[in-house]
Write an enzyme that holds these catalytic residues in place. Structure first.
Site, PDB file in Angstrom:
ATOM      1  N   GLY A 136      12.838   3.366   6.392  1.00  0.00           N
ATOM      2  CA  GLY A 136      13.364   2.396   7.340  1.00  0.00           C
ATOM      3  C   GLY A 136      12.294   1.419   7.800  1.00  0.00           C
ATOM      4  O   GLY A 136      11.128   1.516   7.405  1.00  0.00           O
ATOM      5  N   ALA A 140       3.264   0.871  10.655  1.00  0.00           N
ATOM      6  CA  ALA A 140       2.373   1.824  11.326  1.00  0.00           C
ATOM      7  C   ALA A 140       1.705   1.198  12.544  1.00  0.00           C
ATOM      8  O   ALA A 140       1.518   1.854  13.577  1.00  0.00           O
ATOM      9  CB  ALA A 140       1.314   2.317  10.337  1.00  0.00           C
ATOM     10  N   LYS A 191      12.213  -2.665  -2.016  1.00  0.00           N
ATOM     11  CA  LYS A 191      11.981  -3.720  -1.025  1.00  0.00           C
ATOM     12  C   LYS A 191      10.532  -4.190  -1.065  1.00  0.00           C
ATOM     13  O   LYS A 191      10.233  -5.340  -0.686  1.00  0.00           O
ATOM     14  CB  LYS A 191      12.389  -3.254   0.373  1.00  0.00           C
ATOM     15  CG  LYS A 191      11.667  -2.017   0.898  1.00  0.00           C
ATOM     16  CD  LYS A 191      10.409  -2.326   1.657  1.00  0.00           C
ATOM     17  CE  LYS A 191       9.663  -1.060   2.008  1.00  0.00           C
ATOM     18  NZ  LYS A 191       8.408  -1.320   2.753  1.00  0.00           N
ATOM     19  N   THR A 248       9.717  -5.827   6.119  1.00  0.00           N
ATOM     20  CA  THR A 248       8.613  -5.906   5.168  1.00  0.00           C
ATOM     21  C   THR A 248       8.401  -7.321   4.639  1.00  0.00           C
ATOM     22  O   THR A 248       7.280  -7.696   4.314  1.00  0.00           O
ATOM     23  CB  THR A 248       8.868  -4.946   3.990  1.00  0.00           C
ATOM     24  OG1 THR A 248       9.185  -3.651   4.504  1.00  0.00           O
ATOM     25  CG2 THR A 248       7.640  -4.808   3.112  1.00  0.00           C
ATOM     26  N   ASN A 256       2.344  -5.740   1.291  1.00  0.00           N
ATOM     27  CA  ASN A 256       2.997  -6.347   0.133  1.00  0.00           C
ATOM     28  C   ASN A 256       3.197  -7.842   0.347  1.00  0.00           C
ATOM     29  O   ASN A 256       2.975  -8.636  -0.572  1.00  0.00           O
ATOM     30  CB  ASN A 256       4.330  -5.637  -0.138  1.00  0.00           C
ATOM     31  CG  ASN A 256       4.125  -4.215  -0.598  1.00  0.00           C
ATOM     32  OD1 ASN A 256       3.791  -3.957  -1.739  1.00  0.00           O
ATOM     33  ND2 ASN A 256       4.291  -3.259   0.316  1.00  0.00           N
ATOM     34  N   GLU A 281       1.923  -0.773  -2.670  1.00  0.00           N
ATOM     35  CA  GLU A 281       2.887  -0.039  -3.495  1.00  0.00           C
ATOM     36  C   GLU A 281       3.747  -0.966  -4.350  1.00  0.00           C
ATOM     37  O   GLU A 281       4.187  -0.600  -5.431  1.00  0.00           O
ATOM     38  CB  GLU A 281       3.789   0.835  -2.619  1.00  0.00           C
ATOM     39  CG  GLU A 281       3.131   2.107  -2.082  1.00  0.00           C
ATOM     40  CD  GLU A 281       3.020   3.213  -3.128  1.00  0.00           C
ATOM     41  OE1 GLU A 281       3.397   2.995  -4.293  1.00  0.00           O
ATOM     42  OE2 GLU A 281       2.544   4.307  -2.764  1.00  0.00           O
TER      43      GLU A 281
END
Length: 336
Positions: A136, A140, A191, A248, A256, A281
């Site tokens: 979700g 952090a 995503k 994101t 990213n 990632e």
């Protein structure tokens, strides 16, 4: 005091350890780095990953896996996807059969293209239905500062999901449950590819119109691959899907997005990864999703173009031009 373990001590692992500590757990935070463990235990900081953040005193770092897992009623695996199998192998001999296993990693295993819950199930000798996925919209940097955050925990076992929910939920960190593990894991992984594209678009100097189109069509790609793999389409309209995608693709906290921005600005991939200094990632996931799209015979034009930019030297602007120049089609094509 209840005990929990978090493997490993990156930014997300540390933030989740802080959530558990706030909820009254004595948290063992495992790391391979002796210096990092010493800093966490003596200064209650993790300056490399979360600078200027003070950690609760009931987080205790260790490099000893057996010690980390001793008497833990819950273990959170937060290793990068490339290291998940290795970390699980190290943990397996020290895990009690009663320990609840949760992972919060967004990616696939390279070469096998397996989801993280499958990797964990294989290495821990458990059924995949016992593994819980935490996903979700959750940076952090905001979680560690107790800014309001809402996530989802997914498991085929509603009992396991509710145990994870009970352990993690508090007034700052709201947790929903879901049974769709495939959808949660696919959305969380893909995503990151779209976030790379959003950053690249910004790096090229494009505006809000382009980003809105990218997010919307990116969500279609996530849903297309996810349903082909067995996910519920409804998952992609929730926190694991559109929620995580928006967070994101639009945030300064997103590695990213930052990586994509640097690529759009003309920085070579190797230099981009050096500048970020942490795992991105989306780069590895682009390789894996490119292959999965062929395996499941689904069309993923954004993923394809990013693959060519990242690994075949295609100029970012040419990739955007090719996306805009695709043959006309209907917007609402069926997901199946």
């Amino acid at each position: 005091m209840r005990r929990a373990a978090v493997l490993v001590a990156g930014s997300w692992g540390t933030a989740l350890a802080s959530v558990l500590a706030s909820n009254g757990y004595l948290v063992a935070l495992w790391t391979r780095n002796e210096g990092q463990a010493k800093e966490i235990n003596e200064k209650h900081t993790n300056s490399r990953f979360l600078p200027e953040c003070e950690l609760p005193v009931n987080i205790v770092a260790t490099t000893d896996m057996e010690q980390a897992l001793k008497d833990a009623e819950l273990v959170l695996f937060v290793a990068p996807s490339s290291a998940m199998r290795q970390v699980a192998q190290a943990a397996a001999p020290h895990l009690s059969p009663e320990t609840l296993c949760v992972h919060a990693t967004k990616g696939f295993e390279t070469n096998t293209f397996k989801r993280m819950s499958i990797v964990l199930a294989e290495e821990l000798g458990r059924s995949a239905s016992e593994i819980v996925v935490l996903t979700g919209p959750s940076h952090a940097e905001e979680v560690i500062r107790k800014q309001p955050t809402t996530v989802v925990v997914a498991s085929e076992s509603i009992e396991a999901a509710e145990k994870a929910q009970d352990a993690l939920i508090n007034s700052d960190f709201r947790v929903y449950t879901n049974r769709d593990v495939i959808g949660a894991e696919v959305a969380g992984a893909i995503k990151n590819i779209i976030a790379l594209g959003a950053g690249l678009s910004d790096g090229l100097g494009f505006g809000d119109n382009a980003k809105a189109a990218l997010l919307t069509r990116g969500l279609a790609e996530i849903g297309r691959l996810g349903t082909a793999m067995g996910a519920s389409p409804m998952t992609f309209a929730g926190l694991a899907g559109v929620g995580d995608l928006v967070a994101t693709c639009t945030s300064k906290h997103s590695r990213n997005w930052r990586a994509g921005y640097l690529l759009g600005d003309g920085t070579p991939l190797e230099q981009v990864l050096d500048k970020i200094g942490m795992v991105v990632e989306g780069v590895r996931t682009t390789q894996n999703a490119y292959q999965l799209s062929r395996q499941f015979h689904v069309e993923m034009p954004i993923t394809n173009q990013l693959y060519e930019v990242l690994f075949e030297g295609k100029p970012p602007k040419a990739a955007v031009e090719q996306l805009m120049g695709r043959l006309k089609t209907h917007e609402m094509e069926p997901l199946e």
